[in-house]
Scaffold this active site. Structure first.
Site, PDB file in Angstrom:
ATOM      1  N   ASN A   1      -3.567  20.662 -13.788  1.00  0.00           N
ATOM      2  CA  ASN A   1      -5.017  20.800 -13.765  1.00  0.00           C
ATOM      3  C   ASN A   1      -5.622  19.402 -13.686  1.00  0.00           C
ATOM      4  O   ASN A   1      -4.925  18.399 -13.826  1.00  0.00           O
ATOM      5  CB  ASN A   1      -5.526  21.592 -14.982  1.00  0.00           C
ATOM      6  CG  ASN A   1      -5.123  20.945 -16.292  1.00  0.00           C
ATOM      7  OD1 ASN A   1      -5.337  19.754 -16.510  1.00  0.00           O
ATOM      8  ND2 ASN A   1      -4.529  21.727 -17.176  1.00  0.00           N
TER       9      ASN A   1
ATOM     10  N   ASP B   1      13.671  28.492 -12.255  1.00  0.00           N
ATOM     11  CA  ASP B   1      12.838  27.645 -13.102  1.00  0.00           C
ATOM     12  C   ASP B   1      12.701  26.284 -12.435  1.00  0.00           C
ATOM     13  O   ASP B   1      13.680  25.557 -12.277  1.00  0.00           O
ATOM     14  CB  ASP B   1      13.522  27.505 -14.468  1.00  0.00           C
ATOM     15  CG  ASP B   1      12.745  26.659 -15.461  1.00  0.00           C
ATOM     16  OD1 ASP B   1      11.755  26.006 -15.075  1.00  0.00           O
ATOM     17  OD2 ASP B   1      13.151  26.647 -16.636  1.00  0.00           O
TER      18      ASP B   1
ATOM     19  N   ASP C   1       2.643  24.154 -15.022  1.00  0.00           N
ATOM     20  CA  ASP C   1       2.284  22.950 -15.765  1.00  0.00           C
ATOM     21  C   ASP C   1       2.868  22.991 -17.184  1.00  0.00           C
ATOM     22  O   ASP C   1       3.496  22.035 -17.633  1.00  0.00           O
ATOM     23  CB  ASP C   1       0.760  22.821 -15.801  1.00  0.00           C
ATOM     24  CG  ASP C   1       0.268  21.438 -16.188  1.00  0.00           C
ATOM     25  OD1 ASP C   1       1.050  20.477 -16.157  1.00  0.00           O
ATOM     26  OD2 ASP C   1      -0.938  21.329 -16.498  1.00  0.00           O
TER      27      ASP C   1
ATOM     28  N   GLY D   1       1.344  28.174 -17.162  1.00  0.00           N
ATOM     29  CA  GLY D   1       2.109  28.381 -15.939  1.00  0.00           C
ATOM     30  C   GLY D   1       3.136  27.295 -15.681  1.00  0.00           C
ATOM     31  O   GLY D   1       3.854  26.856 -16.583  1.00  0.00           O
TER      32      GLY D   1
ATOM     33  N   SER E   1      -1.396  26.816  -6.597  1.00  0.00           N
ATOM     34  CA  SER E   1      -2.639  27.603  -6.719  1.00  0.00           C
ATOM     35  C   SER E   1      -2.452  29.110  -6.626  1.00  0.00           C
ATOM     36  O   SER E   1      -3.425  29.851  -6.723  1.00  0.00           O
ATOM     37  CB  SER E   1      -3.693  27.146  -5.694  1.00  0.00           C
ATOM     38  OG  SER E   1      -4.158  25.848  -5.994  1.00  0.00           O
TER      39      SER E   1
END
Length: 163
Positions: free
Chosen positions: A23, A9, A33, A31, A117
């Site tokens: 984003n 994590d 974020d 995810g 990404s």
């Protein structure tokens, strides 16, 4: 710079700075974020709103406090969304380079990265790993330790095989 890989994590890493795959709006998401925002608490969102009122450009990086996480800072990067047609690899490598530049500005000596990404943004994982390793190895920085945090055993094995 020492490069290591762990499975786990990212929000729990014992490092000076954790890199968030954010984003463009900088208001939390899914995810990595979402996990970082949940772990850091509401202070992170408030800091994002204050420091990035208009968000952040793809390929760029900026920092906030880390709220309730063990890290001192969160370095937010906005990776290219391949699923939305953003296929310029230099935007991906820019995320790693800019994160290291911000880490140097902060005086961070240890930093944890996700595979930027490579999740919902659809960048092929093999190339995401190669872009990360190439950029970390080729960017001069004061950072002493960069940890690539793999989400799941398959990602961990892939990173180790290319390290």
């Amino acid at each position: 710079m020492e490069i290591e890989v762990v499975e786990g994590d990212i929000a729990q890493q014992q490092v000076d700075a954790v890199v968030n795959a954010a984003n463009r709006a900088m208001r939390g998401g899914g995810g990595v974020d979402g996990a970082i925002h949940r772990a850091a608490g509401p202070e992170l969102l408030e800091d994002c709103k204050r420091r990035f009122p208009k968000g952040l450009a793809t390929g760029d990086a900026g920092w906030t406090t880390a709220g309730r996480m063990p890290a001192r800072w969160v370095i937010h990067v906005v990776g290219p969304n391949r699923n939305a047609g953003q296929t310029d690899r230099s935007l991906l490598t820019s995320c790693y380079r800019r994160a290291l530049e911000v880490a140097d500005e902060l005086g961070a000596r240890s930093i944890a990265f996700p595979l930027i990404s490579a999740g919902v943004y659809g960048w092929p994982k093999e190339d995401a790993v190669d872009a990360a390793l190439e950029t970390l190895r080729g960017t001069p920085a004061q950072v002493e330790r960069a940890t690539l945090v793999a989400f799941g055993r398959a990602s961990y094995d892939l990173i180790v095989s290319r390290l």
